[in-house]
Motif scaffolding. Sequence first.
Motif, PDB file in Angstrom:
ATOM      1  N   MET A  15       1.035  -1.226   0.019  1.00  0.00           N
ATOM      2  CA  MET A  15      -0.081  -0.160  -0.364  1.00  0.00           C
ATOM      3  C   MET A  15       1.357   1.233  -0.151  1.00  0.00           C
ATOM      4  O   MET A  15       0.558   1.872  -0.928  1.00  0.00           O
ATOM      5  CB  MET A  15      -0.485  -0.259   1.387  1.00  0.00           C
ATOM      6  CG  MET A  15      -1.752  -1.365   1.507  1.00  0.00           C
ATOM      7  SD  MET A  15      -2.853  -0.579  -0.483  1.00  0.00           S
ATOM      8  CE  MET A  15      -3.933   0.423   0.074  1.00  0.00           C
ATOM      9  N   LYS A  16       1.748   1.267   0.713  1.00  0.00           N
ATOM     10  CA  LYS A  16       2.927   2.507   0.840  1.00  0.00           C
ATOM     11  C   LYS A  16       3.311   2.364  -0.448  1.00  0.00           C
ATOM     12  O   LYS A  16       3.854   4.182  -1.320  1.00  0.00           O
ATOM     13  CB  LYS A  16       3.587   2.157   1.786  1.00  0.00           C
ATOM     14  CG  LYS A  16       3.616   2.269   2.999  1.00  0.00           C
ATOM     15  CD  LYS A  16       4.695   1.897   3.430  1.00  0.00           C
ATOM     16  CE  LYS A  16       3.988   2.576   5.886  1.00  0.00           C
ATOM     17  NZ  LYS A  16       5.099   2.170   7.015  1.00  0.00           N
ATOM     18  N   LEU A  43       0.667   3.903  -2.955  1.00  0.00           N
ATOM     19  CA  LEU A  43       0.835   5.314  -2.299  1.00  0.00           C
ATOM     20  C   LEU A  43       1.662   6.608  -3.114  1.00  0.00           C
ATOM     21  O   LEU A  43       1.681   7.348  -3.739  1.00  0.00           O
ATOM     22  CB  LEU A  43      -0.044   5.450  -0.912  1.00  0.00           C
ATOM     23  CG  LEU A  43      -1.235   4.923  -0.925  1.00  0.00           C
ATOM     24  CD1 LEU A  43      -1.603   4.968   0.843  1.00  0.00           C
ATOM     25  CD2 LEU A  43      -2.339   5.862  -1.690  1.00  0.00           C
ATOM     26  N   SER A  44       2.773   5.658  -2.814  1.00  0.00           N
ATOM     27  CA  SER A  44       4.280   7.050  -3.637  1.00  0.00           C
ATOM     28  C   SER A  44       3.736   7.051  -4.656  1.00  0.00           C
ATOM     29  O   SER A  44       4.754   7.955  -5.084  1.00  0.00           O
ATOM     30  CB  SER A  44       5.470   5.973  -2.567  1.00  0.00           C
ATOM     31  OG  SER A  44       5.354   5.278  -3.181  1.00  0.00           O
ATOM     32  N   ILE A  62       1.310   6.573  -6.772  1.00  0.00           N
ATOM     33  CA  ILE A  62       0.454   7.265  -7.479  1.00  0.00           C
ATOM     34  C   ILE A  62       0.237   8.902  -6.953  1.00  0.00           C
ATOM     35  O   ILE A  62       0.469   9.633  -7.573  1.00  0.00           O
ATOM     36  CB  ILE A  62      -0.752   7.343  -6.509  1.00  0.00           C
ATOM     37  CG1 ILE A  62      -1.362   5.548  -7.421  1.00  0.00           C
ATOM     38  CG2 ILE A  62      -1.860   8.159  -6.685  1.00  0.00           C
ATOM     39  CD1 ILE A  62      -2.036   4.428  -6.587  1.00  0.00           C
ATOM     40  N   CYS A  63       1.435   8.726  -5.882  1.00  0.00           N
ATOM     41  CA  CYS A  63       0.798  10.545  -4.784  1.00  0.00           C
ATOM     42  C   CYS A  63       2.368  11.312  -5.361  1.00  0.00           C
ATOM     43  O   CYS A  63       2.085  12.952  -5.388  1.00  0.00           O
ATOM     44  CB  CYS A  63       0.614  10.379  -3.446  1.00  0.00           C
ATOM     45  SG  CYS A  63      -0.928   9.453  -3.184  1.00  0.00           S
ATOM     46  N   ASP A  64       3.248  10.400  -5.524  1.00  0.00           N
ATOM     47  CA  ASP A  64       4.974  11.477  -5.349  1.00  0.00           C
ATOM     48  C   ASP A  64       4.496  11.768  -7.441  1.00  0.00           C
ATOM     49  O   ASP A  64       5.431  11.104  -7.606  1.00  0.00           O
ATOM     50  CB  ASP A  64       5.623  10.492  -5.419  1.00  0.00           C
ATOM     51  CG  ASP A  64       5.825  10.355  -3.491  1.00  0.00           C
ATOM     52  OD1 ASP A  64       4.862  11.044  -2.759  1.00  0.00           O
ATOM     53  OD2 ASP A  64       6.269   9.620  -3.412  1.00  0.00           O
TER      54      ASP A  64
END
Length: 117
Positions: free
Chosen positions: A91-92, A95-96, A98-100
């Motif tokens: 998940m980390k 998310l990284s 997608i979001c970074d």
Amino acid sequence: MTSQSQGIQQLLQAEKRAKDKLEEAKKRKGKRLRQAKEEATAEIDHYRLQREKEFRNKETNVRNSKPDCFQEYYMETPANHSYHKNMESMMKKLLSTICDISPEIHPNFRPSDGRHR
């Protein structure tokens, strides 16, 4: 002859009384049979309702216990353990990714200098 006729009369009366008693006995027998049938039907209905209630209780118990059994089985599988173990790190990473966002200019981009061609 009168004594003979009286004897015949008595015999006919006795026969009539016997016939009446037979009819009464048949009526009592029919009544007892109907009563016994009604009692048996009531007893059968009561037994059927009791057994259906027991069946529904057992069915409910089985239905309620199945999810627990499946959940226990699901929780005990090795794949499930690795899933829970690796889920947080995945998940980390997701998310990284997608979001970074690092904005960059596309190589085919040509800045306009204000002139139109």
